[in-house]
Every structure is written in C-alpha cells, then in structure tokens.
Design a protein around this motif. Structure first.
Motif, PDB file in Angstrom:
ATOM      1  N   LEU A  74       0.819  -1.219   0.000  1.00 30.15           N
ATOM      2  CA  LEU A  74       0.000   0.000   0.000  1.00 30.15           C
ATOM      3  C   LEU A  74       0.850   1.266   0.000  1.00 30.15           C
ATOM      4  O   LEU A  74       0.459   2.281  -0.581  1.00 30.15           O
ATOM      5  CB  LEU A  74      -0.961  -0.003   1.189  1.00 30.15           C
ATOM      6  N   ARG A  75       2.017   1.201   0.611  1.00 30.70           N
ATOM      7  CA  ARG A  75       2.922   2.358   0.598  1.00 30.70           C
ATOM      8  C   ARG A  75       3.297   2.707  -0.852  1.00 30.70           C
ATOM      9  O   ARG A  75       3.264   3.872  -1.254  1.00 30.70           O
ATOM     10  CB  ARG A  75       4.161   2.064   1.443  1.00 30.70           C
ATOM     11  N   THR A  76       3.648   1.698  -1.648  1.00 28.88           N
ATOM     12  CA  THR A  76       3.981   1.939  -3.060  1.00 28.88           C
ATOM     13  C   THR A  76       2.751   2.394  -3.833  1.00 28.88           C
ATOM     14  O   THR A  76       2.816   3.331  -4.638  1.00 28.88           O
ATOM     15  CB  THR A  76       4.575   0.664  -3.694  1.00 28.88           C
ATOM     16  N   HIS A  77       1.619   1.742  -3.593  1.00 25.93           N
ATOM     17  CA  HIS A  77       0.372   2.086  -4.283  1.00 25.93           C
ATOM     18  C   HIS A  77      -0.019   3.541  -4.018  1.00 25.93           C
ATOM     19  O   HIS A  77      -0.355   4.290  -4.950  1.00 25.93           O
ATOM     20  CB  HIS A  77      -0.726   1.122  -3.810  1.00 25.93           C
ATOM     21  N   GLU A  78       0.039   3.970  -2.771  1.00 28.77           N
ATOM     22  CA  GLU A  78      -0.313   5.345  -2.423  1.00 28.77           C
ATOM     23  C   GLU A  78       0.700   6.340  -2.978  1.00 28.77           C
ATOM     24  O   GLU A  78       0.331   7.432  -3.423  1.00 28.77           O
ATOM     25  CB  GLU A  78      -0.442   5.476  -0.910  1.00 28.77           C
ATOM     26  N   ALA A  79       1.979   5.968  -2.988  1.00 32.30           N
ATOM     27  CA  ALA A  79       3.013   6.846  -3.543  1.00 32.30           C
ATOM     28  C   ALA A  79       2.796   7.068  -5.035  1.00 32.30           C
ATOM     29  O   ALA A  79       3.089   8.153  -5.557  1.00 32.30           O
ATOM     30  CB  ALA A  79       4.400   6.261  -3.283  1.00 32.30           C
ATOM     31  N   PHE A  80       2.267   6.064  -5.726  1.00 33.56           N
ATOM     32  CA  PHE A  80       1.953   6.186  -7.153  1.00 33.56           C
ATOM     33  C   PHE A  80       0.975   7.345  -7.378  1.00 33.56           C
ATOM     34  O   PHE A  80       1.196   8.209  -8.237  1.00 33.56           O
ATOM     35  CB  PHE A  80       1.370   4.853  -7.647  1.00 33.56           C
ATOM     36  N   TYR A  81      -0.091   7.378  -6.595  1.00 33.13           N
ATOM     37  CA  TYR A  81      -1.082   8.448  -6.753  1.00 33.13           C
ATOM     38  C   TYR A  81      -0.540   9.791  -6.263  1.00 33.13           C
ATOM     39  O   TYR A  81      -0.848  10.838  -6.855  1.00 33.13           O
ATOM     40  CB  TYR A  81      -2.391   8.059  -6.050  1.00 33.13           C
TER      41      TYR A  81
ATOM     42  N   TRP B 200       8.531  -2.786  -2.772  1.00 31.33           N
ATOM     43  CA  TRP B 200       7.550  -3.187  -3.789  1.00 31.33           C
ATOM     44  C   TRP B 200       7.582  -2.226  -4.962  1.00 31.33           C
ATOM     45  O   TRP B 200       7.588  -1.012  -4.784  1.00 31.33           O
ATOM     46  CB  TRP B 200       6.155  -3.232  -3.170  1.00 31.33           C
ATOM     47  N   LYS B 201       7.629  -2.790  -6.179  1.00 35.70           N
ATOM     48  CA  LYS B 201       7.691  -1.994  -7.403  1.00 35.70           C
ATOM     49  C   LYS B 201       6.525  -2.361  -8.318  1.00 35.70           C
ATOM     50  O   LYS B 201       6.100  -3.522  -8.382  1.00 35.70           O
ATOM     51  CB  LYS B 201       9.009  -2.241  -8.164  1.00 35.70           C
ATOM     52  N   LEU B 202       6.042  -1.372  -9.050  1.00 31.66           N
ATOM     53  CA  LEU B 202       4.961  -1.607 -10.010  1.00 31.66           C
ATOM     54  C   LEU B 202       5.471  -2.370 -11.223  1.00 31.66           C
ATOM     55  O   LEU B 202       6.507  -2.040 -11.792  1.00 31.66           O
ATOM     56  CB  LEU B 202       4.369  -0.271 -10.469  1.00 31.66           C
ATOM     57  N   TRP B 203       4.712  -3.360 -11.606  1.00 31.46           N
ATOM     58  CA  TRP B 203       4.976  -4.109 -12.833  1.00 31.46           C
ATOM     59  C   TRP B 203       3.911  -3.739 -13.864  1.00 31.46           C
ATOM     60  O   TRP B 203       4.159  -3.662 -15.048  1.00 31.46           O
ATOM     61  CB  TRP B 203       4.947  -5.593 -12.519  1.00 31.46           C
TER      62      TRP B 203
END
Length: 134
Positions: free
Chosen positions: A9-16, A121-124
């Motif tokens: 969720l940390r990576t997911h929220e950082a994306f936005y 965690w990184k986005l694929w």
C-alpha cells in the motif's frame, strides 16, 4: 502478512501522490525497470516498457493542472513476491477549458500488479479504466 500489505500500500499510495504532485522522479522510482512493464491509462492502448510509461506520465503531468485521487474499495491480494491491488479511483480535476476554480469529477477502476524487490515493492503493471455511471 500485515507488513506485506503495508509495504504494498505504501507503493500504491506513492503512485497516486506522484501523479497529484507531478513528481516524475518519484513515479520513476516506483516502477520496475525494463521492457515487460505495462500501463493502461483510461481509454488508451497499453504502453509497454518503463521508458515509454515514464514518457506517458511526463505528458500527463504536464497537461493536468490540478488532480486529486480519493481511493475507495482498496483490496490487496498477495502470493509469494507478487501483489495485486485493486481500487476505485474517485478523481477530481480542473475542468478542461474552464476557469481554474471549476472542477470535473469521474470514477475509474484500477488494478496494479507489484513485485517485491530488494528495495521494496515496485509496479509491474497499472491498468485504469473509467467506471460508467448508470
């Protein structure tokens, strides 16, 4: 499992956050490098490869003045070093061709696939499409 969900969720929220702030450096740091990454912006064809994806976000960030995402219905699935996050994107942005004080809204459904790496965690893959109001 809770630590995994927090990291995802940390990576997911950082994306936005990166989109809202127009921070291309942050956006770049969130993606796996390579040619096998995939991004689908609402209403667009898939973009493959991190370099091409970053170019698409640079263009998006340059053309959008104000944008805010309110994420709802967020779910995280995790198996091994792969995680899937799905959510509803409730979007508020400047209305095109209007005064800066006029806003437009919309909803999208998004799915992100993330991979666990030594640095987090990184986005694929990211896929977002409009939700039709009925």
């Amino acid at each position: 499992m809770a630590d995994v969900t927090k990291g995802v969720l940390r990576t997911h929220e950082a994306f936005y956050d990166a989109i809202e702030r127009g921070d291309l450096d942050l956006m770049t740091s969130l993606w796996l490098p390579g040619d096998d990454t995939v991004c689908v912006h609402p209403g667009s064809a898939p973009i493959t490869g991190t370099s091409a994806i970053m170019r698409s976000f640079a263009m998006l960030m340059a053309s959008v003045g104000y944008i805010q995402f309110i994420l709802t219905d967020v779910t995280v699935q995790h198996r091994g070093g792969i995680a899937i996050v799905s959510c509803t994107e409730n979007v508020l942005s400047e209305a095109e061709g209007e005064e800066p004080t006029v806003f437009a809204g919309g909803r999208g459904a998004a799915t992100d696939v993330l991979v666990e790496t030594a640095t987090g965690w990184k986005l694929w893959s990211h896929h977002s499409g409009p939700v039709m109001e009925g």
